[in-house]
Design an enzyme around this catalytic site. Structure first.
Site, PDB file in Angstrom:
ATOM      1  CG  ASN A 137     -17.971  60.098 -21.846  1.00  0.00           C
ATOM      2  OD1 ASN A 137     -18.864  59.269 -21.716  1.00  0.00           O
ATOM      3  ND2 ASN A 137     -16.770  59.913 -21.339  1.00  0.00           N
ATOM      4  NE  ARG A 151     -16.489  56.860 -23.229  1.00  0.00           N
ATOM      5  CZ  ARG A 151     -15.313  57.439 -23.377  1.00  0.00           C
ATOM      6  NH1 ARG A 151     -15.069  58.222 -24.411  1.00  0.00           N
ATOM      7  NH2 ARG A 151     -14.355  57.243 -22.493  1.00  0.00           N
TER       8      ARG A 151
END
Length: 89
Positions: free
Chosen positions: A35, A17
């Protein structure tokens, strides 16, 4: 233009990320990365189509510790109304 991508493989717990957020800032892309409960990572990015294609090329393999075993993507011809690029938790 929106670009929606879902990455599969070893993509959680490897800095994916943060890697995507840094690339998004480099390209001036807005949207989010998060996620998903099934172990995948979802990216929704907004910008010019050519920029989004270059952005996707830069992130398609992920950071060094990631192992991308598959990805699904689609371009969507509409605006997302994003003001920045964020990591969603």
């Amino acid at each position: 233009m929106l670009l929606h991508i879902v990455f599969a493989g070893t993509v959680q717990g490897v800095g994916f990320r943060y890697f995507v957020k840094n690339k998004a800032e480099k390209f001036g892309v807005k949207g989010f990365v998060r996620n998903l409960p099934d172990g995948t990572v979802e990216v929704m990015a907004e910008g010019d189509e050519e920029i989004l294609r270059r952005f996707m090329e830069e992130i398609e393999n992920g950071p060094p510790l990631a192992e991308v075993t598959g990805l699904r993507y689609e371009f969507i011809d509409k605006d997302g109304g994003f003001s920045s690029f964020e990591i969603q938790y």
